[in-house]
Design a protein around this motif. Structure first.
Motif, PDB file in Angstrom:
ATOM      1  N   ARG A  96       0.821  -1.210   0.000  1.00  0.00           N
ATOM      2  CA  ARG A  96       0.000   0.000   0.000  1.00  0.00           C
ATOM      3  C   ARG A  96       0.849   1.251   0.000  1.00  0.00           C
ATOM      4  O   ARG A  96       2.012   1.251   0.404  1.00  0.00           O
ATOM      5  N   SER A  97       0.242   2.316  -0.464  1.00  0.00           N
ATOM      6  CA  SER A  97       0.860   3.644  -0.427  1.00  0.00           C
ATOM      7  C   SER A  97       0.489   4.270   0.911  1.00  0.00           C
ATOM      8  O   SER A  97      -0.697   4.483   1.190  1.00  0.00           O
ATOM      9  N   ALA A  98       1.503   4.540   1.746  1.00  0.00           N
ATOM     10  CA  ALA A  98       1.231   5.058   3.082  1.00  0.00           C
ATOM     11  C   ALA A  98       2.386   5.918   3.579  1.00  0.00           C
ATOM     12  O   ALA A  98       3.542   5.708   3.199  1.00  0.00           O
ATOM     13  N   ILE A  99       2.037   6.867   4.412  1.00  0.00           N
ATOM     14  CA  ILE A  99       3.016   7.694   5.117  1.00  0.00           C
ATOM     15  C   ILE A  99       2.794   7.447   6.603  1.00  0.00           C
ATOM     16  O   ILE A  99       1.659   7.433   7.079  1.00  0.00           O
ATOM     17  N   PHE A 100       3.878   7.258   7.324  1.00  0.00           N
ATOM     18  CA  PHE A 100       3.836   6.995   8.757  1.00  0.00           C
ATOM     19  C   PHE A 100       4.525   8.139   9.492  1.00  0.00           C
ATOM     20  O   PHE A 100       5.716   8.066   9.809  1.00  0.00           O
ATOM     21  N   PRO A 101       3.795   9.229   9.754  1.00  0.00           N
ATOM     22  CA  PRO A 101       4.411  10.388  10.388  1.00  0.00           C
ATOM     23  C   PRO A 101       4.893  10.065  11.804  1.00  0.00           C
ATOM     24  O   PRO A 101       4.275   9.274  12.519  1.00  0.00           O
ATOM     25  N   LEU A 102       5.987  10.709  12.173  1.00  0.00           N
ATOM     26  CA  LEU A 102       6.583  10.488  13.481  1.00  0.00           C
ATOM     27  C   LEU A 102       6.085  11.491  14.521  1.00  0.00           C
ATOM     28  O   LEU A 102       6.365  11.326  15.708  1.00  0.00           O
TER      29      LEU A 102
END
Length: 178
Positions: A96-102
Motif C-alpha cells: 500500500r501507499s502510506a506515510i507513517f508520520p513520526l
C-alpha cells in the motif's frame, strides 16, 4: 548536521529505496516493515499479507539540504499513489501507499503532500493513507542496500526501478545526486 527521519511505503521497499538513495541530502535509507499487528515480522510473513505490515523505508535526511515536504513530494511523484494496495505487479496490503508520520508536524506535511498531488492530478485521487504511530521493524540484513549490491541483477527490480529513477530525475532534478 541536523538529521530527520521519515517513514514511507509505496510498493516494494527495494524500489522505493533505490529512489531515495539517489536524493541529495539523504544520508541513509533502511528497508523495513511497519503498520501491522505482529511483532518482529519476517519478510515471508509480511509477503503473506497476513501481518498487516507494509514494506516501507525509513529515510534519514538533512533538512537543511532536502526538506520534509520535498521528501514527501518525491515519494508521491515516483510511485502511483492512486493504486489501492498495489504498485504494478506487487499486489496486497503490504504494498500500500502510506506515510507513517513520526509527529503531528509530519502528519500535517503528509496531508499537505497528498493534497498537492491530488491538485496536480485532476481526475485521479491518491489513496495514500496516513498511519501511525506504529513500531518500526528493520528488514532482515539481506534486504538492506539491495539495489546497491549484487541483488540489483534481479530482473523485477531492473524493470521497475529505472522508470522511478527517471521520474525522480525529471521532476526533481535539483535534488538528485550526481
Amino acid at each position: 548536521m541536523a538529521q530527520e527521519q521519515a517513514i514511507i511505503a509505496g510498493g516494494c521497499f527495494w524500489c522505493t529505496e533505490a529512489v531515495f538513495n539517489d536524493v541529495v541530502g539523504v544520508n541513509e535509507v533502511e528497508s523495513g516493515y511497519i503498520g501491522g499487528s505482529v511483532p518482529d515480522p519476517t519478510y515471508k510473513a509480511v509477503c503473506s499479507g497476513t501481518t498487516g505490515h507494509a514494506e516501507a523505508i525509513r529515510v534519514t535526511f538533512d533538512p537543511a539540504v532536502v526538506s520534509l515536504p520535498e521528501v514527501y513530494d518525491m515519494f508521491m511523484g515516483t510511485h502511483d499513489p492512486s493504486q489501492l494496495n498495489r504498485q504494478g505487479n506487487d499486489v496486497g496490503t503490504q504494498y500500500r501507499s502510506a506515510i507513517f508520520p513520526l509527529d503531528d508536524a509530519q502528519r500535517a506535511e503528509a496531508e499537505a503532500a497528498i493534497a498537492r498531488w491530488n491538485e496536480g492530478h485532476p481526475g485521479s485521487r491518491a489513496v495514500t493513507t496516513i498511519e501511525g504511530p506504529a513500531p518500526w521493524y528493520p528488514a532482515e540484513d539481506y534486504h538492506q542496500g539491495y539495489w546497491e549490491g549484487e541483488g540489483q541483477r534481479n530482473s523485477y527490480c531492473l524493470a521497475v526501478i529505472p522508470p522511478k529513477l527517471m521520474k525522480l530525475r525529471k521532476s526533481f532534478a535539483a535534488k538528485v545526486k550526481t
